[in-house]
Motif scaffolding. Structure first.
Motif, PDB file in Angstrom:
ATOM      1  N   ASN A   1       3.004  -2.306   6.631  1.00 19.70           N
ATOM      2  CA  ASN A   1       2.223  -1.902   5.766  1.00 19.70           C
ATOM      3  C   ASN A   1       1.206  -2.821   4.919  1.00 19.70           C
ATOM      4  O   ASN A   1       0.087  -2.371   4.554  1.00 19.70           O
TER       5      ASN A   1
ATOM      6  N   THR B   1     -11.238  -1.796  -2.656  1.00 21.60           N
ATOM      7  CA  THR B   1      -9.894  -2.101  -1.959  1.00 21.60           C
ATOM      8  C   THR B   1      -9.339  -3.283  -3.000  1.00 21.60           C
ATOM      9  O   THR B   1      -8.406  -3.496  -3.148  1.00 21.60           O
TER      10      THR B   1
ATOM     11  N   ASN C   1      -3.481  -5.998  12.250  1.00 22.60           N
ATOM     12  CA  ASN C   1      -2.202  -5.595  11.991  1.00 22.60           C
ATOM     13  C   ASN C   1      -1.063  -6.775  12.060  1.00 22.60           C
ATOM     14  O   ASN C   1      -1.672  -8.089  12.255  1.00 22.60           O
TER      15      ASN C   1
ATOM     16  N   ALA D   1      -8.069  -1.326   4.593  1.00 20.54           N
ATOM     17  CA  ALA D   1      -8.364  -0.139   3.875  1.00 20.54           C
ATOM     18  C   ALA D   1      -9.614   0.327   3.971  1.00 20.54           C
ATOM     19  O   ALA D   1     -10.606  -0.291   3.786  1.00 20.54           O
TER      20      ALA D   1
ATOM     21  N   PRO E   1      -2.030   5.876   0.245  1.00 17.73           N
ATOM     22  CA  PRO E   1      -3.218   5.467   1.057  1.00 17.73           C
ATOM     23  C   PRO E   1      -4.567   5.844   0.295  1.00 17.73           C
ATOM     24  O   PRO E   1      -5.510   5.097   0.836  1.00 17.73           O
TER      25      PRO E   1
ATOM     26  N   LYS F   1       0.708  -1.141   0.100  1.00 15.82           N
ATOM     27  CA  LYS F   1       0.102   0.010  -0.223  1.00 15.82           C
ATOM     28  C   LYS F   1       0.886   1.272  -0.029  1.00 15.82           C
ATOM     29  O   LYS F   1       1.001   1.995   0.811  1.00 15.82           O
TER      30      LYS F   1
ATOM     31  N   TYR G   1      -1.317  -4.335   6.288  1.00 14.65           N
ATOM     32  CA  TYR G   1      -2.424  -4.314   6.956  1.00 14.65           C
ATOM     33  C   TYR G   1      -3.357  -2.948   6.603  1.00 14.65           C
ATOM     34  O   TYR G   1      -4.270  -2.899   7.032  1.00 14.65           O
ATOM     35  N   LYS G   2      -2.572  -2.222   5.942  1.00  9.04           N
ATOM     36  CA  LYS G   2      -3.042  -0.839   5.611  1.00  9.04           C
ATOM     37  C   LYS G   2      -3.693  -1.192   4.196  1.00  9.04           C
ATOM     38  O   LYS G   2      -4.796  -0.364   3.680  1.00  9.04           O
ATOM     39  N   ARG G   3      -3.546  -2.521   3.678  1.00  9.70           N
ATOM     40  CA  ARG G   3      -4.141  -2.844   2.275  1.00  9.70           C
ATOM     41  C   ARG G   3      -5.508  -3.532   3.076  1.00  9.70           C
ATOM     42  O   ARG G   3      -6.303  -3.307   2.362  1.00  9.70           O
TER      43      ARG G   3
END
Length: 435
Positions: free
Chosen positions: A287, A302, A383, A294, A228, A225, A289-291
């Motif tokens: 990062n 997403t 996370n 999201a 953002p 990701k 877990y930002k995908r």
């Protein structure tokens, strides 16, 4: 292909061999060996200090030797005097049990012991960005729905076509290339094959894409990701299991509604049962877990799961069955280690077959719109720490992958999380100064 690398060098005009292995964090490590020394290296291996890479070792460990696998040699299409060759790690004449390629070979052998041959294909997504990494490389690529945008694709024709030409030359049978759902994002597909072959090709593909991008003054990233507001980069894996000869698809059952055999359902059941734990492998970075978690992106979706569900030909679930005799796991992202991806899928699949695991109810709904109505499906980790905890609790999976690997991976990844947690962010200042 000749197993004698010195003879291969003479026949093909190779001056140097890049003996390469992939460490636990997916970083490719290599030594450039002149062809005049390759016979010795093929016998004794190229020496490394394991502690200097992402392996759970100390400076006191003995030398690690990377033993080149002649069956996996690739002559660089863009620099033909150099050949890349995947290597297996050994220490004191024994396999390094935490080394990713060793783990995969062990899982392939476990499947073969049951008369099974796992075949896979991967869909590796990546961004082409400016060298400093701040923005995508094409300022005109700004559509709100850029997927399959032909103009944006053709503006990067030189890069994409060169990579595809290389894959054709290497005999990978590439069959389509496209602009993906995020601005500046692309995907390239080649034919499926045995799991170890796919892993070696996936590893080389990431090296090749980065090398060609640099040649054109760009930077390629497989970061899950990087921006953002844009769709992240996945690495979907298509899985089927065949007989020992590789001619009969044991997942295929024409009489079944989904075209899957009972063995196929059990393999899928293993993936569903261990999904929260395998996220630590398939989504290995902070990062990642930002995908997975999201919010809605600029394109409106997403294209990433956050719940453990499966379905038919429906991209909003963690697993879909797009055709008879195979399924697609949509959980992994671009940061996944090519060898650990294959190994963990085989491990949980074999576990599912052994226990006759039930994948649970198929859901034929739009998970993006109606996922909140599904009350009984586990959520994927929020996370990396949650994923590592889930992996650590899964004793069966840790045993299947090997105790040495599991302990090493958890140790390094916990340190990774702790380093991340120690960072002081502007968000903390903005939300806490006035409390």
């Amino acid at each position: 292909m000749s197993e004698d690398l010195a003879s291969l060098a003479k026949d093909r005009g190779i001056r140097y061999f890049m003996i390469s292995y992939t460490d636990l964090f997916g970083v490719q490590r290599a030594k450039l060996v002149p062809a005049s020394a390759i016979a010795e290296m093929q016998q004794d291996g190229a020496g490394f200090a394991g502690f200097a890479t992402w392996l759970d070792m100390t400076p006191a460990h003995p030398d690690l030797f990377a033993m080149p696998d002649a069956a996996a040699v690739v002559q660089l299409p863009w620099r033909k005097e150099v050949a890349w060759v995947a290597a297996d790690c050994v220490m004191e004449n024994k396999p390094v049990l935490q080394a990713p390629r060793t783990i995969l070979k062990n899982m392939v052998a476990a499947a073969a012991g049951q008369g099974l041959r796992v075949k896979t294909g991967v869909e590796a997504e990546f961004f082409l960005i400016d060298p400093d990494g701040a923005v995508i490389s094409d300022g005109k690529d700004n559509a709100s729905k850029p997927c399959y945008d032909q103009l944006a694709l053709m503006r990067r024709y030189d890069v994409i076509a060169e990579i595809c030409d290389h894959m054709q030359e290497l005999g990978w049978k590439p069959y389509q290339n496209d602009h993906e759902d995020a601005n500046g994002q692309f995907e390239m597909n080649w034919a499926f094959d045995d799991a170890l072959i796919t892993a070696d090709r996936h590893s080389f593909f990431k090296f090749m894409v980065r090398s060609v991008a640099e040649k054109h003054g760009l930077r390629a990233t497989f970061m899950p990701k990087p921006f953002p507001n844009l769709t992240g980069s996945g690495c979907h894996i298509h899985v089927s299991v065949w007989d020992e000869s590789g001619t009969t698809n044991k997942f295929h059952d024409e009489s079944d509604e989904m075209g899957l055999s009972q063995q196929g359902y059990h393999f899928l059941g293993g993936i569903m049962k261990h999904a929260e734990a395998i996220a630590a492998i398939t989504n290995p970075t902070v990062n990642s877990y930002k995908r997975i978690n999201a919010p809605r992106t600029m394109s409106g979706a997403t294209w990433s799961p956050n719940t453990v569900t499966w379905t038919g030909n429906n991209r909003t679930h963690m697993v879909r069955v797009p055709g008879k005799g195979r399924f697609e796991l949509r959980l992994p992202d671009g940061a996944v280690n090519p060898y650990l991806l294959q190994a963990v899928v085989i491990a949980v699949g074999l576990s599912g077959i052994a226990s006759k695991a039930d994948p649970g109810k198929r859901l034929d709904i739009d998970m993006y719109a109606l996922g909140h109505t599904v009350k009984d499906a586990p959520r994927l980790p929020l996370n990396l720490l949650d994923a590592l905890r889930a992996f650590d609790k899964d004793d069966a999976l840790k045993a299947a992958l090997g105790t040495e690997f599991s302990e090493a991976y958890l140790n390094l990844k916990r340190n990774d999380w702790n380093n991340y947690s120690a960072q002081f962010t502007e968000w903390e200042r903005a939300t806490t100064l006035d409390i």
